[in-house]
Design a protein around this motif. Structure first.
Motif, mmCIF file in Angstrom:
data_model
loop_
_atom_site.group_PDB
_atom_site.id
_atom_site.type_symbol
_atom_site.label_atom_id
_atom_site.label_comp_id
_atom_site.label_asym_id
_atom_site.label_seq_id
_atom_site.Cartn_x
_atom_site.Cartn_y
_atom_site.Cartn_z
ATOM 1 N N UNK A 434 0.835 -1.204 0.000
ATOM 2 C CA UNK A 434 0.000 0.000 0.000
ATOM 3 C C UNK A 434 0.868 1.252 0.000
ATOM 4 N N UNK A 435 0.571 2.147 -0.942
ATOM 5 C CA UNK A 435 1.258 3.436 -0.971
ATOM 6 C C UNK A 435 2.678 3.411 -1.492
ATOM 7 N N UNK A 436 3.065 2.313 -2.180
ATOM 8 C CA UNK A 436 4.410 2.295 -2.769
ATOM 9 C C UNK A 436 4.294 2.083 -4.277
ATOM 10 N N UNK A 437 5.317 2.486 -4.999
ATOM 11 C CA UNK A 437 5.244 2.515 -6.451
ATOM 12 C C UNK A 437 5.478 1.143 -7.074
ATOM 13 N N UNK A 438 5.282 1.067 -8.398
ATOM 14 C CA UNK A 438 5.349 -0.221 -9.083
ATOM 15 C C UNK A 438 6.733 -0.871 -9.007
ATOM 16 N N UNK A 439 7.789 -0.055 -9.031
ATOM 17 C CA UNK A 439 9.132 -0.617 -8.930
ATOM 18 C C UNK A 439 9.386 -1.236 -7.571
ATOM 19 N N UNK A 440 8.996 -0.518 -6.511
ATOM 20 C CA UNK A 440 9.165 -1.035 -5.152
ATOM 21 C C UNK A 440 8.254 -2.228 -4.899
ATOM 22 N N UNK A 441 7.057 -2.205 -5.510
ATOM 23 C CA UNK A 441 6.155 -3.347 -5.385
ATOM 24 C C UNK A 441 6.823 -4.617 -5.914
ATOM 25 N N UNK A 442 7.433 -4.513 -7.077
ATOM 26 C CA UNK A 442 8.064 -5.685 -7.678
ATOM 27 C C UNK A 442 9.163 -6.222 -6.765
ATOM 28 N N UNK A 443 9.889 -5.305 -6.120
ATOM 29 C CA UNK A 443 10.951 -5.739 -5.196
ATOM 30 C C UNK A 443 10.355 -6.479 -3.991
#
Length: 509
Positions: A434-443
């Motif tokens: 929640x509240x994090x971007x697509x790049x950080x989500x993938x990580x």
């Protein structure tokens, strides 16, 4: 058309960090302009420059607003020009009424005496504009997050807003509330209010934005018009590469049942007669990622917290088994000892000590792991924190950095590190992206995949159905405190999940 706002060559430097590097942004009158970028890209910093949080003289570059140079010394200066910012963390006072919140610092008064009749009358008009019919005297604490977000907008309208800045306005909202907020943005646009929205939800941006500016690593990399907007292009510009897959590829290989919850019942912590969790039974296998789907308010978080040391509720009944043997989870230390960890959905409020450094946060849940004969070994503590910093790729100059200065994605990695250091067998993740971007989500997804491959079991609670479908081996569906269905990875779909929710309303599983 002459721009209402132009930010030219904005640069902002903090000690050791160049947060903004020659960023330029142009916003036309009456448009909705979206700003996208990974956590830490500089979006919020740019808006803080614009709104006077970082005053004139503390940054390089020029801001032209309504044809004149803008030189704000503080927020009061920017608000006087009709520039209002609504931050992701709402700035309402829970114990005050709606009317008191709307005019706090902007009171309807004469000779120092507040005219409450006029204040209530104006409040009713403002609430009507944002689609609310609450009484002006209603305390804000009695309202849900969705209504509080609308009250923040009403508060902005009370200040004669011309440029409204919304920072992640739907991050904590469920689908219905998000749609209401987006509809209101379009209504405000029709009334001539210019808006800037910062959001990670690309489908929402595509719906309301006239133009999008993408910021990466503190620099503006592209601006595209509505007809040019595609999710793939936004993601490519945000992360600097194509992302063919939103979720890491994995081949599920679950082992035997590791944790089993049977006949779990929980009552409200203050209303003993109100049952929240109703005869819930589920299991998770070794190396498996199991999802829990359901609308907000269906009891998912309450279920997770009650399992984790009975952190929620009272009158707990039922059993929890690990490796076939019943375990005592009546306190958090006992739950941790049993091999269970819980990553809260509220990382800032409940997951982290924001003003403490990364090293302290990572070791907080397992101080015995960095102590010798009851004395904290600071060198060992630093080695442990550095190990997780590298393992989870936490972007920071060092582990002595305060957590409050990290981006949302990196804060989430610190929370994960804290609980991984307890060496859990079952990790419950509550809204971990929640509240994090697509790049950080993938990580984060990659970390989940690696943990499952190591034999750890993961319970994933998420309001994002694509996330559940993309990551989970099985999905349990909750509604009104009950499990109303179970779907295997091969058969799960958004339609089937929603069908189970609707079919299961008011029924026992």
């Amino acid at each position: 058309m002459t721009a209402l706002l132009e930010m030219r060559g904005i640069s902002k430097v903090f000690p050791g960090v160049r947060a903004l590097d020659n960023v330029s942004l142009s916003v036309a009158p009456g448009e909705i302009h979206a700003i996208c970028g990974e956590n830490g890209a500089g979006k919020s910093t740019l808006m803080k420059v614009l709104s006077g949080v970082y005053p004139f003289g503390s940054y390089e570059g020029d801001i032209i607003y309504d044809g004149e140079t803008l030189a704000c010394r503080n927020i009061r200066d920017s608000e006087a020009r009709g520039i209002i910012i609504i931050h992701q963390e709402l700035a309402l006072v829970p114990l005050l009424s709606i009317a008191e919140n709307l005019f706090l610092g902007n009171e309807v008064a004469k000779n120092g005496v507040i005219n409450w009749g006029q204040a209530y009358q104006r409040t009713e008009g403002l609430l009507k504009k944002v689609g609310l019919n609450e009484l002006p005297t209603t305390k804000v604490e009695k309202l849900g997050v969705g209504k509080q977000q609308l009250i923040e907008i009403a508060k902005a309208l009370a200040k004669d807003v011309r440029l409204l800045i919304l920072d992640e306005p739907t991050a904590a909202l469920q689908e219905n509330d998000s749609q209401k907020l987006l509809d209101l943005m379009l209504e405000l646009k029709a009334q001539g209010v210019t808006q800037i929205i910062i959001s990670h939800k690309l489908n929402e941006i595509s719906r309301v934005a006239d133009r999008i500016t993408v910021i990466r690593d503190g620099a503006s990399v592209s601006t595209m018009d509505k007809h040019e907007i595609t999710e793939d292009r936004i993601i490519r510009d945000m992360v600097g590469r194509d992302m063919a897959h939103r979720y890491p590829e994995r081949t599920p290989n679950p082992g035997p049942v590791l944790m089993e919850v049977a006949g779990w019942n929980v009552w409200h912590p203050e209303q003993a007669e109100r049952q929240i969790i109703k005869d819930v039974s589920f299991n998770v296998k070794k190396g498996e990622i199991v999802g829990i789907a359901g609308l907000m308010g269906t009891g998912r978080t309450e279920l997770a917290m009650s399992i984790f040391g009975q952190s929620y509720g009272q009158g707990h009944k039922g059993s929890i088994k690990m490796h076939g043997a019943e375990v005592d989870v009546s306190t958090v230390p006992k739950a941790v000892k049993a091999g269970i960890a819980y990553v809260t959905e509220d990382r800032k409020g409940l997951g982290l000590v924001l003003e403490e450094p990364i090293v302290k946060n990572i070791t907080l849940a397992n101080l015995a792991g960095v102590a010798m004969r009851g004395v904290l070994d600071k060198r060992r503590e630093t080695r442990v924190a550095e190990g997780y910093r590298k393992q989870l790729a936490i972007r920071t100059p060092g582990v002595q950095q305060k957590v409050v200065n990290l981006s949302g994605g990196n804060q989430q990695k610190v929370v994960l590190s804290k609980w991984l250091f307890t060496e859990p067998e079952v990790l419950i993740l509550d809204e971990p992206t929640r509240g994090i971007d697509v790049g950080a989500k993938f990580e984060i997804y990659t970390i989940m995949k690696e943990l499952a491959e190591q034999g750890r079991s993961i319970v994933l609670i998420s309001s994002e159905m694509p996330e559940l479908l993309g990551m989970c081996d099985r999905i349990y569906v909750m509604n009104e405190g009950r499990i109303v269905g179970e779907l295997d990875r091969s058969e799960a779909s958004q339609e089937k999940i929603m069908a189970l929710i609707l079919k299961g309303e008011g029924k026992a599983a």
